[in-house]
Design a protein around this motif. Sequence first.
Motif, mmCIF file in Angstrom:
data_model
loop_
_atom_site.group_PDB
_atom_site.id
_atom_site.type_symbol
_atom_site.label_atom_id
_atom_site.label_comp_id
_atom_site.label_asym_id
_atom_site.label_seq_id
_atom_site.Cartn_x
_atom_site.Cartn_y
_atom_site.Cartn_z
ATOM 1 N N GLY A 74 0.792 -1.223 0.000
ATOM 2 C CA GLY A 74 0.000 0.000 0.000
ATOM 3 C C GLY A 74 0.822 1.268 0.000
ATOM 4 N N ALA A 75 2.150 1.154 -0.120
ATOM 5 C CA ALA A 75 3.005 2.340 -0.122
ATOM 6 C C ALA A 75 2.969 3.004 -1.493
ATOM 7 C CB ALA A 75 4.433 1.952 0.244
ATOM 8 N N ALA A 76 2.908 4.330 -1.515
ATOM 9 C CA ALA A 76 2.927 5.091 -2.765
ATOM 10 C C ALA A 76 4.370 5.248 -3.214
ATOM 11 C CB ALA A 76 2.281 6.458 -2.566
ATOM 12 N N VAL A 77 4.721 4.585 -4.309
ATOM 13 C CA VAL A 77 6.101 4.586 -4.793
ATOM 14 C C VAL A 77 6.129 5.003 -6.263
ATOM 15 C CG1 VAL A 77 6.904 2.838 -3.151
ATOM 16 C CG2 VAL A 77 5.934 2.123 -5.350
ATOM 17 N N THR A 78 7.328 5.255 -6.769
ATOM 18 C CA THR A 78 7.500 5.634 -8.164
ATOM 19 C C THR A 78 8.865 5.198 -8.647
ATOM 20 O OG1 THR A 78 7.488 7.484 -9.723
ATOM 21 C CG2 THR A 78 8.411 7.921 -7.569
ATOM 22 N N LEU A 79 8.941 4.898 -9.944
ATOM 23 C CA LEU A 79 10.252 4.757 -10.559
ATOM 24 C C LEU A 79 10.863 6.155 -10.606
ATOM 25 C CD1 LEU A 79 9.474 2.363 -13.561
ATOM 26 C CD2 LEU A 79 10.345 1.760 -11.296
ATOM 27 N N ARG A 80 12.095 6.292 -10.196
ATOM 28 C CA ARG A 80 12.668 7.636 -10.050
ATOM 29 C C ARG A 80 12.674 8.379 -11.384
ATOM 30 N NH1 ARG A 80 18.320 4.946 -8.778
ATOM 31 N NH2 ARG A 80 18.867 4.278 -10.879
ATOM 32 N N PRO A 81 12.135 9.596 -11.420
ATOM 33 C CA PRO A 81 12.191 10.407 -12.635
ATOM 34 C C PRO A 81 13.493 11.186 -12.756
ATOM 35 C CG PRO A 81 10.801 11.447 -11.001
ATOM 36 C CD PRO A 81 11.224 10.145 -10.408
ATOM 37 N N GLU A 82 14.199 11.348 -11.642
ATOM 38 C CA GLU A 82 15.499 12.021 -11.615
ATOM 39 C C GLU A 82 16.242 11.576 -10.355
ATOM 40 O OE1 GLU A 82 15.885 15.975 -10.400
ATOM 41 O OE2 GLU A 82 13.829 16.187 -9.667
ATOM 42 N N MET A 83 17.514 11.939 -10.254
ATOM 43 C CA MET A 83 18.359 11.404 -9.183
ATOM 44 C C MET A 83 18.587 12.376 -8.033
ATOM 45 S SD MET A 83 19.790 8.545 -8.493
ATOM 46 C CE MET A 83 21.182 7.665 -7.753
ATOM 47 N N THR A 84 18.419 13.675 -8.266
ATOM 48 C CA THR A 84 18.791 14.663 -7.241
ATOM 49 C C THR A 84 18.056 14.461 -5.916
ATOM 50 O OG1 THR A 84 19.244 16.236 -9.023
ATOM 51 C CG2 THR A 84 19.116 17.118 -6.800
ATOM 52 N N PRO A 85 16.743 14.213 -5.893
ATOM 53 C CA PRO A 85 16.090 13.963 -4.604
ATOM 54 C C PRO A 85 16.651 12.738 -3.872
ATOM 55 C CG PRO A 85 14.453 14.573 -6.229
ATOM 56 C CD PRO A 85 15.731 14.351 -6.979
ATOM 57 N N SER A 86 17.045 11.698 -4.629
ATOM 58 C CA SER A 86 17.665 10.534 -3.985
ATOM 59 C C SER A 86 18.992 10.925 -3.350
ATOM 60 C CB SER A 86 17.890 9.415 -5.012
ATOM 61 O OG SER A 86 16.666 8.942 -5.523
ATOM 62 N N LEU A 87 19.758 11.768 -4.041
ATOM 63 C CA LEU A 87 21.008 12.268 -3.476
ATOM 64 C C LEU A 87 20.739 13.037 -2.191
ATOM 65 C CD1 LEU A 87 24.084 13.022 -3.666
ATOM 66 C CD2 LEU A 87 23.348 15.025 -4.979
ATOM 67 N N ALA A 88 19.722 13.899 -2.228
ATOM 68 C CA ALA A 88 19.383 14.681 -1.029
ATOM 69 C C ALA A 88 19.017 13.759 0.130
ATOM 70 C CB ALA A 88 18.224 15.631 -1.344
ATOM 71 N N ARG A 89 18.237 12.739 -0.152
ATOM 72 C CA ARG A 89 17.844 11.779 0.892
ATOM 73 C C ARG A 89 19.072 11.081 1.490
ATOM 74 N NH1 ARG A 89 17.309 6.619 0.651
ATOM 75 N NH2 ARG A 89 17.308 6.451 -1.633
ATOM 76 N N MET A 90 20.024 10.721 0.647
ATOM 77 C CA MET A 90 21.218 10.039 1.128
ATOM 78 C C MET A 90 22.118 10.978 1.934
ATOM 79 S SD MET A 90 22.060 7.723 -2.253
ATOM 80 C CE MET A 90 23.552 6.989 -1.567
ATOM 81 N N VAL A 91 22.227 12.238 1.497
ATOM 82 C CA VAL A 91 23.036 13.206 2.245
ATOM 83 C C VAL A 91 22.434 13.441 3.625
ATOM 84 C CG1 VAL A 91 23.815 15.618 2.331
ATOM 85 C CG2 VAL A 91 23.964 14.329 0.188
ATOM 86 N N LEU A 92 21.099 13.483 3.695
ATOM 87 C CA LEU A 92 20.432 13.680 4.985
ATOM 88 C C LEU A 92 20.717 12.528 5.949
ATOM 89 C CD1 LEU A 92 17.000 15.163 3.867
ATOM 90 C CD2 LEU A 92 18.770 16.303 5.219
#
Length: 553
Positions: free
Chosen positions: A177-195
Amino acid sequence: MGAACSLTTASQAAMAAVLPTAGASCFPSALASRRALLRHQRPHPPTRQYASTPAVPVLVPAAVLAAWSKDRRRIGCWSRWRQRAMLAATRRAASSDAAEAAQEAVAFSLDPPSGTRDFFPDEMRQQRWLFDRFREVASLYGFQEYDAPVLESEELYKRKAGEEITEQMYNFKDKEGAAVTLRPEMTPSLARMVLQLMRAETGAIAAVLPLKWYSIPQCWRFETTQRGRKREHYQWNMDIVGVAAVTAEAELLSAVVSFFESVGITSKDIGLKINSRKVLGAVLRKAGVPDDRFAETCVIIDKLDKIGPEAVTKELTDKVGLAQVIAETVVSATGAETLDDFAERAGVGESEEVQELRMLFQLAEDYGYADWLQFDASVVRGLAYYTGVVFEGFDRAGVLRAVCGGGRYDKLLELYGSKKEVPCVGFGFGDCVIMELLKEKKVLPELPPRVDFVVAAYNEEMLGKAMNVARRLRLGGKSVDVYPEAAKKVKKAFKYADKVGAEKIAFVAPDEWEKGEVRIKDLRCPEDTPKDLKQRDIPLEKLAEVDSFFMQV
């Protein structure tokens, strides 16, 4: 009358009714009747006596008997023909059924989904070559590679600023039931990892700054496909985290230029348009646009090339609430050809934002790539999170869309929970459009298959020995393809070696093997090379040093 035989009276009558005179034609209808008679007659020999009917000897003329025998042979031929015809019909029906079943089994299209690609070996060699260039440049600039899941939380991309990207996601609910998506770009993933590296108490990043990371992720966007744009693509990203000065932008722009130069593209082919959202922000603040509407305003201005100045002006008045005169002034300013012209039209003079942009152009001059750069006030990029310098690579011939793009995004980590602003800048570089560019400029190299060695056995008894030779060569760091059958016909082995791009071929034959050697021939040396340099018998224990035997070639 000649020879005769005995028949029962009943059989004689039946025979008289069915058998034609000698020489009569044998058509299928007559044959069917005779076949019935023969089935009746076959179990009952002519001399057999039945309990209910006494045998009555009957003399049959030899001519009639001969005709009867001939008819029996014709009946047999017809029967065999009919059996073969029925068998062939059965086989055709079975074949037809199998074909229909196969058609049903392959009812789906063999093409990949719309906007996606298959990579056959030829395409994979091109992709590997391109990715190697990306990695080489990133390494030259001291960047480290990272990666993240292709499946991300949908919420990571919902920034509510009217961006197209949020409408182009391949998003769905997973089985939990989780709302997920195939990543449309990488920058938000980078931000999540830096956090994840950030200390919750202080907001400090538990790593050596600046972070200089790069990646080549596959990204997915449901958008209109066109030349250089697919619904899936790989994107080279380079990002610097922790540097607030424009020296970071200067370094990234230099990396972009280095890549182009490494693949044979010059500043006559590609230019880099430069602008700053800080300068645009100063203009909008002067016009009375609140800071919380800044990102939305930039997204609208980014549509200039798509919908034109009049439509952009209308959206600025209708959606942002700008006065008609101010909206027209903003749109007019984006048409400035130089930074001086823009500052004058926008009425911002030599503001801090303008001076920062001037510094970037000066750094590019000192770095040695100023001829690649040009100021373009219309470039604001379509992503809401950009806050400062933005840039975009473009085809000077005007054939292709934007080749690459990037900019500064100092506030993105705050959107995801950072306690303080973290300066970040980066770019994205899609593989589809750069491949089109390389083909357009005719600088994409030929990349045929290649292998160091083909090892061929003289006969089946030597196949195991050939595999041993292949192992020894591989232990020496050579790529080896073992010819899959005995190579008594040497031409076949040579032809195979040529097709797979082998540099050398090793023949494993009994005579050389008994001496502890393998005959190796160089397939790529000049034709006038002396035979003793073109072909060598190499001791088995020296196979790991095989190159030293051909150094003079």
